[in-house]
Enzyme design. Structure first.
Site, short mmCIF file in Angstrom:
data_model
loop_
_atom_site.label_atom_id
_atom_site.label_comp_id
_atom_site.label_asym_id
_atom_site.label_seq_id
_atom_site.Cartn_x
_atom_site.Cartn_y
_atom_site.Cartn_z
N GLY A 69 0.83 -1.19 0.00
CA GLY A 69 0.00 0.00 0.00
C GLY A 69 0.86 1.24 0.00
O GLY A 69 1.95 1.27 -0.57
N SER A 70 0.39 2.28 0.68
CA SER A 70 1.07 3.57 0.69
C SER A 70 2.53 3.43 1.14
O SER A 70 3.45 3.88 0.45
CB SER A 70 0.34 4.54 1.62
OG SER A 70 1.05 5.76 1.76
N GLN A 108 -5.55 -3.82 11.53
CA GLN A 108 -6.57 -4.79 11.90
C GLN A 108 -6.36 -6.17 11.28
O GLN A 108 -6.96 -7.15 11.73
CB GLN A 108 -7.97 -4.27 11.53
CG GLN A 108 -8.25 -4.11 10.04
CD GLN A 108 -7.88 -2.74 9.52
OE1 GLN A 108 -6.98 -2.10 10.03
NE2 GLN A 108 -8.61 -2.28 8.51
N HIS A 120 4.42 0.62 12.22
CA HIS A 120 3.59 1.21 13.27
C HIS A 120 3.54 0.19 14.40
O HIS A 120 3.49 -1.02 14.17
CB HIS A 120 2.20 1.52 12.74
CG HIS A 120 1.25 2.10 13.74
ND1 HIS A 120 1.61 3.06 14.67
CD2 HIS A 120 -0.08 1.86 13.96
CE1 HIS A 120 0.56 3.38 15.40
NE2 HIS A 120 -0.47 2.67 14.99
N GLU A 158 -9.37 26.92 2.95
CA GLU A 158 -8.23 27.75 3.33
C GLU A 158 -7.38 27.13 4.45
O GLU A 158 -6.30 27.64 4.77
CB GLU A 158 -8.71 29.14 3.75
CG GLU A 158 -9.31 29.93 2.59
CD GLU A 158 -9.64 31.37 2.97
OE1 GLU A 158 -9.08 31.88 3.94
OE2 GLU A 158 -10.49 31.97 2.28
N SER A 201 -3.03 38.48 8.55
CA SER A 201 -3.27 39.89 8.87
C SER A 201 -3.31 40.11 10.38
O SER A 201 -3.49 39.16 11.16
CB SER A 201 -4.59 40.34 8.27
OG SER A 201 -5.67 39.70 8.94
#
EC number: 1.1.1.86
Length: 341
Positions: free
Chosen positions: A26-27, A84, A108, A231, A252
């Site tokens: 996968g990723s 899982q 992980h 944003e 700002s």
């Protein structure tokens, strides 16, 4: 004190002298496997029979075997399947094929931290966890840079687990950016907390409440979408570049002042108390048990929550607005509006 390691601290020849099996494509799996190969490592990919990832891995020049065969050939096994399913893959295809002196690596720490996988005592157990999605890990490697990694060692019967983990991290580009020494417990608990309280759960809920507040007050959904979701990337990019200080420096004076006076009204002290409750559930295993029990039952809660999220009005508004965004690149693996993978 935090320990950091870089290229000069790692010996690439250590992992080059081993045989590696990357389980999953996968990723993270594709990034690890391709970068290991490009670093001169003998690597193969282990996939379940019928996996849709097989053709992709083979097209990228990698040797693909079933999981049991890949593990039997290798002496370093990196497990990169979803949390899982890892314990099932381990029980069915990995455990019986481990040999004394092998190294079992994870991207992980979930299954080691919560005891769902209990490796034999004569096997090294280590963690190499890049702090970025797989496509970024691979992109940075190809560019001659890297993504920072976390590394940890849970078992070290060989006495060489730390050196091996550092060597592996170097092979995927981690030591170019810097590798941080941690533990399985720290990586797992902080990763889950970040996802649940801030990055995914916290941010998603904050955005939805902001959208609901504006639209319920009569503002156009499209305008609300821009202000509370679209944003956000601009703000997060500034934080990544220079922390909260650079974000405040860049906006700002009106926005900065509003940050100081209104932020604590929205995210007040009780939110921190709620975060502590989330962390407690992570630390004592309550969350892990809830997640795994639901998955074992066919994921009814997970699927219901996913469906509910997909039906939120912000998703309908976003789908229409994103048609105007010519700069967005389509992801061939993603179906617009669907969370299902």
């Amino acid at each position: 004190m935090t320990e950091l390691f870089y290229d000069d601290d790692a010996d690439l020849s250590i992992i080059q002298g081993r045989t590696v099996a990357v389980i999953g494509y996968g990723s993270q799996g594709h990034a690890h496997a391709l970068s290991l190969r490009d670093s001169g490592v003998d690597v193969r990919v282990g996939l379940a029979e019928g996996s849709q990832s097989r053709a992709k891995a083979e097209a990228e020049g990698l040797r693909v075997l079933n999981v049991a065969e890949a593990v039997a050939e290798a002496d370093v096994i990196m497990v990169l399947t979803p949390d899982q399913v890892q314990r099932h893959v381990y029980a069915e295809s990995i455990a019986a094929n481990l040999q004394a002196g092998d190294a079992l690596f994870f991207g992980h720490g979930f299954n080691i931290r919560y005891g769902y996988i209990q490796p034999p005592a004569d096997v090294d157990v280590a963690l190499v966890a890049p702090k970025g999605p797989g496509h970024i890990v691979r992109r940075e490697f190809e560019a001659g840079r890297g993504v920072p990694d976390l590394i940890a060692v849970e078992q070290d019967p060989s006495g060489n687990a730390w050196a091996l983990a550092l060597s592996y991290a170097k092979a995927i580009g981690g030591t170019r950016a810097g590798v941080i020494k941690t533990t399985f417990t720290e990586e797992t608990e902080t990763d889950l907390f970040g996802e649940q309280a801030v990055l995914c759960g916290g941010a998603s809920q904050l955005i939805q409440y902001g959208f609901e507040t504006l639209t319920e007050a009569g503002y156009k959904p499209e305008v609300a979408y821009f202000e509370v979701l679209h944003e956000l990337k601009l703000i997060v990019d500034l934080m990544v570049e220079g922390g909260i200080a650079k974000q405040r420096w860049s906006v700002s004076d009106t926005a900065e002042y509003g940050d100081y006076v209104s932020g604590p009204l929205v995210i007040d002290a009780h939110v921190k108390d709620n975060m502590k409750a989330v962390l407690k559930d992570i630390q004592d295993g309550t969350f892990a048990k809830r997640f795994i029990d639901d998955q074992d039952a066919g994921a009814p809660e997970f699927k219901a929550l996913r469906a509910k999220g997909e039906q939120h009005p912000i998703e309908t508004t976003g789908r229409e607005l994103r048609k105007l965004f010519s700069w967005i690149q389509n992801d061939d693996d993603y179906t617009e509006g669907s969370v299902a993978r």
